[in-house]
Design an enzyme around this catalytic site. Structure first.
Site, PDB file in Angstrom:
ATOM      1  N   ARG A  85      44.971  36.867  45.362  1.00 18.72           N
ATOM      2  CA  ARG A  85      44.955  38.325  45.356  1.00 18.72           C
ATOM      3  C   ARG A  85      44.940  38.828  46.798  1.00 18.72           C
ATOM      4  NH1 ARG A  85      41.264  42.771  42.177  1.00 18.72           N
ATOM      5  NH2 ARG A  85      42.305  44.555  43.108  1.00 18.72           N
ATOM      6  N   ASP A 100      35.752  41.913  37.755  1.00 20.11           N
ATOM      7  CA  ASP A 100      34.874  43.076  37.896  1.00 20.11           C
ATOM      8  C   ASP A 100      33.476  42.739  37.409  1.00 20.11           C
ATOM      9  OD1 ASP A 100      36.758  44.851  38.946  1.00 20.11           O
ATOM     10  OD2 ASP A 100      37.442  45.456  36.961  1.00 20.11           O
TER      11      ASP A 100
END
Length: 165
Positions: A85, A100
């Protein structure tokens, strides 16, 4: 620090999505977050600021950890980077992995980097459905039942159970 139960949301819409989610689960276990349970996977439509992108594969996990919230966030960010990422991409843009931190025990916290419970935990079907699969009675620290949050969502936000990790 005492051991706490936490819930993390996982998502991927780039490359081998299921493989990215499985790798994140494994790496979280190595990073000090004992994975106790993993939800089914859900195929979901993008929400947020970038809608023109591939569908996501989402899941939630229940963990047990002695890490503090910021330490756990650091572990999540390191795993995201390790799995490719890129930092600085568009908010809500395509990504190989997104982790998350949704809930951590009964902590309510707001810092520059982290808000607990996660701001969008009650408004996103792709978060609520896997969380409720792990714990149908799950509540926020203030007592709000997540089941009632699902019931109050309007139409849209397609989230279809498609398999397991």
């Amino acid at each position: 620090m005492p051991s706490r139960t936490g819930f993390l949301g996982l998502g991927s819409n780039v490359g081998d999505r299921a493989s990215h989610l499985r790798a994140a689960v494994e790496l979280l276990g190595e990073g000090g977050a004992e994975v106790e349970a993993v939800s089914s996977t859900y195929e979901t439509e993008p929400v947020g600021e970038v809608l023109d992108q591939p569908d996501f594969l989402n899941a939630a996990i229940r963990i047990r950890t002695e890490l503090g919230p910021e330490e756990l966030l650091d572990v999540c960010k390191a795993i995201e980077a390790e799995q490719g990422r890129a930092l600085g991409g568009p908010r809500h843009g395509p990504r190989p992995i997104d982790i998350d931190l949704l809930l951590l025990g009964d902590l309510e916290l707001t810092t520059d980097r982290l808000t607990l419970p996660h701001r969008e935990v009650t408004s996103r079907r792709f978060v609520l459905l896997p969380l409720l699969e792990l714990d149908p009675e799950l509540r926020l620290p203030d007592g709000i039942e997540l089941r009632s949050s699902v019931e109050s969502l309007g139409p849209g936000q397609r989230a279809e159970r498609v398999g397991t990790l």
